[in-house]
Design a protein around this motif. Structure first.
Motif, PDB file in Angstrom:
ATOM      1  N   ALA A 134       0.832  -1.207   0.000  1.00  0.00           N
ATOM      2  CA  ALA A 134       0.000   0.000   0.000  1.00  0.00           C
ATOM      3  C   ALA A 134       0.863   1.251   0.000  1.00  0.00           C
ATOM      4  O   ALA A 134       0.580   2.224  -0.722  1.00  0.00           O
ATOM      5  N   GLY A 188      -3.418  -2.291   2.788  1.00  0.00           N
ATOM      6  CA  GLY A 188      -3.979  -3.043   1.671  1.00  0.00           C
ATOM      7  C   GLY A 188      -5.173  -3.870   2.117  1.00  0.00           C
ATOM      8  O   GLY A 188      -5.636  -3.774   3.255  1.00  0.00           O
ATOM      9  N   GLY A 189      -5.689  -4.685   1.205  1.00  0.00           N
ATOM     10  CA  GLY A 189      -6.879  -5.481   1.511  1.00  0.00           C
ATOM     11  C   GLY A 189      -6.598  -6.562   2.533  1.00  0.00           C
ATOM     12  O   GLY A 189      -5.467  -6.828   2.945  1.00  0.00           O
ATOM     13  N   GLY A 219      -8.058  -0.927   2.152  1.00  0.00           N
ATOM     14  CA  GLY A 219      -8.374  -1.622   0.906  1.00  0.00           C
ATOM     15  C   GLY A 219      -9.391  -2.723   1.060  1.00  0.00           C
ATOM     16  O   GLY A 219      -9.063  -3.909   0.968  1.00  0.00           O
ATOM     17  N   GLU A 221     -13.380  -2.917  -0.158  1.00  0.00           N
ATOM     18  CA  GLU A 221     -14.527  -2.199  -0.707  1.00  0.00           C
ATOM     19  C   GLU A 221     -15.856  -2.791  -0.248  1.00  0.00           C
ATOM     20  O   GLU A 221     -16.890  -2.140  -0.340  1.00  0.00           O
ATOM     21  N   THR A 237      -9.013   2.231  -1.991  1.00  0.00           N
ATOM     22  CA  THR A 237      -7.681   1.622  -1.971  1.00  0.00           C
ATOM     23  C   THR A 237      -6.656   2.710  -1.663  1.00  0.00           C
ATOM     24  O   THR A 237      -6.937   3.904  -1.832  1.00  0.00           O
TER      25      THR A 237
END
Length: 439
Positions: A134, A188-189, A219, A221, A237
């Motif tokens: 990220a 990040g996700g 991250g 959604e 993100t």
């Protein structure tokens, strides 16, 4: 008994349903944990209440960690709870929902408190993991668009039991820098468990208290974290967060060009309107030299009229003065004044004589009246050797000897002075028969 329980049961975990829950004014919570076959009284002291991430209520299944002891006052077995968590698959969801409602009640989720992002921040802070993808994505976008922007990275852990405290501390550290214009917080996700640090109350409050606008760049959604709700802006993100932080130069150039065209068009319209207005005014405006000539002619005509009127008035005044002079000479006011002075002098002499005669008459009348009053005055009687006798303390004159008793004090008024005497004898005369009396 208490010592035996502490030796045998150092720490216990109890699963049950909350019943009879109540909070005391001192901040402690008392309730009962029960299942289908048993129950135990439990207490959660104030020192542990503030760590709760949900609100206990009757009928809620929970997991309690604590120690078992005896409440000496009643001799009853009691569970002293040190940690209390909801039980079941929806435990974390319940905690999150209750925390969200708490922050909403305090106004931290109100859209009205969100601040606009600066157009071109000079210094951007980033709170994220140092080695994560990220961070590299954010830095790549910032370098590509504006390499002269200053970036300050505050490395933190973004998952794990200590991640929330580190993220909150990082936000506070960067927010204390006076040069900072914008802050990006994210990672990040990951799964819901990986993102739990961004649902922490301390992180949400640190974002809400930030001095500068904050972009939440978690991250994920599908779900929305508390950090997303509290932040001034949410990016799906970290890359999107960097794009929100600094626009493309081409976009700015296009924006400037659009605004330039709009400004030029606006100025052209204003100039055209002004020209039409000037043309309209010019058509209604006459030559000032012509007006000046007309004004000079009017002034000259008024001057001529004034001279004629003043000359006529002067001649009339002279004629009037001459006529008055002739009449004055004919009337001879000097002789009239002399005659009036003689008349006034004669009138003064007659008035003085009349006043003298009137005064003599009044003086003689006053003398006669005074003589008559003198003959009637008691003082005149006293001058002839008579006296006025009164009882002591009484202003009335004595008329009869019967009015006083022998031995009474009397006052005698003479022509010149007063006497005080005592009655030694009296003689009363009445009806022509004299009568005497002595004391």
């Amino acid at each position: 008994m208490q010592g035996l329980l502490e030796q045998r049961l150092d720490e216990v975990w109890v699963v049950g349903e909350v019943s009879n829950f109540r909070a005391s004014p001192a901040g402690h919570c008392y309730f009962t944990l029960k299942d289908d076959s048993a129950q135990i009284a439990a207490v959660l002291f104030r020192s542990a209440v503030w760590r709760l991430r949900f609100r206990p209520r009757d009928g809620l299944a929970v997991i309690a960690r604590g120690r078992v002891g005896v409440y000496d006052t009643r001799g009853a077995l009691q569970l002293y709870v040190e940690l209390l968590e909801p039980r079941g698959v929806g435990a974390l969801r319940l905690q999150l929902e209750e925390l969200r409602e708490k922050l909403r009640a305090e106004g931290l989720l109100d859209p009205a408190r969100k601040r606009p992002l600066p157009l071109l921040p000079r210094t951007i802070g980033i709170v994220t993991a140092l080695g994560g993808a990220a961070l590299q994505d954010v830095l790549a976008i910032l370098r590509a668009r504006y390499p002269d922007r200053r970036v300050i990275v505050r490395p933190v852990r973004v998952q794990g039991p200590e991640a929330a405290d580190e993220i909150a501390a990082g936000i506070r550290d960067l927010g204390s820098l006076a040069a900072l214009d914008l802050l990006i917080v994210g990672r990040g996700g990951g799964s819901n468990e990986d993102l739990s640090a961004f649902n922490d109350e301390n992180v949400a409050r640190a974002i809400a208290a930030s001095r500068v606008p904050v972009i939440s760049a978690v991250g994920h959604e599908i779900d929305v974290t508390l950090a997303d709700l509290v932040a001034d802006a949410r990016a799906p993100t970290p890359t999107a967060a960097a794009e929100m932080a600094v626009p493309r130069k081409t976009d700015l150039v296009a924006l400037v060009e659009r605004q330039e065209r709009a400004l030029v068009a606006c100025v052209q319209r204003a100039v055209a309107v002004s020209r039409r207005s000037v043309a309209a005014l010019s058509g209604r405006l006459r030559d000032p030299r012509r007006d000046a000539a007309i004004a000079r002619e009017r002034a000259a005509e008024m001057e001529r009229r004034l001279i004629r009127a003043f000359g006529s008035r002067l001649r009339s005044s002279r004629e009037s003065a001459s006529g008055l002079d002739d009449r004055l000479r004919v009337a001879a006011p000097i002789s009239t004044v002399r005659d009036r002075r003689l008349l006034v002098a004669n009138s003064e002499r007659r008035l003085a004589a009349a006043l003298h005669h009137r005064a003599e008459v009044l003086r003689e009348r006053l003398a006669g009246t005074a003589a008559a009053l003198s003959g009637l005055s008691p003082l005149a009687v006293l001058e002839r050797g008579y006296a006025i006798a009164r009882r002591h303390g009484d202003d009335r004159a004595l008329r009869s000897a019967a009015e006083v008793e022998i031995g009474a004090e009397i006052e005698v008024r003479l022509s010149r002075g007063d006497l005080r005497a005592r009655v030694e004898s009296r003689r009363v005369i009445g009806d022509g028969d004299p009568e005497g009396e002595r004391g």
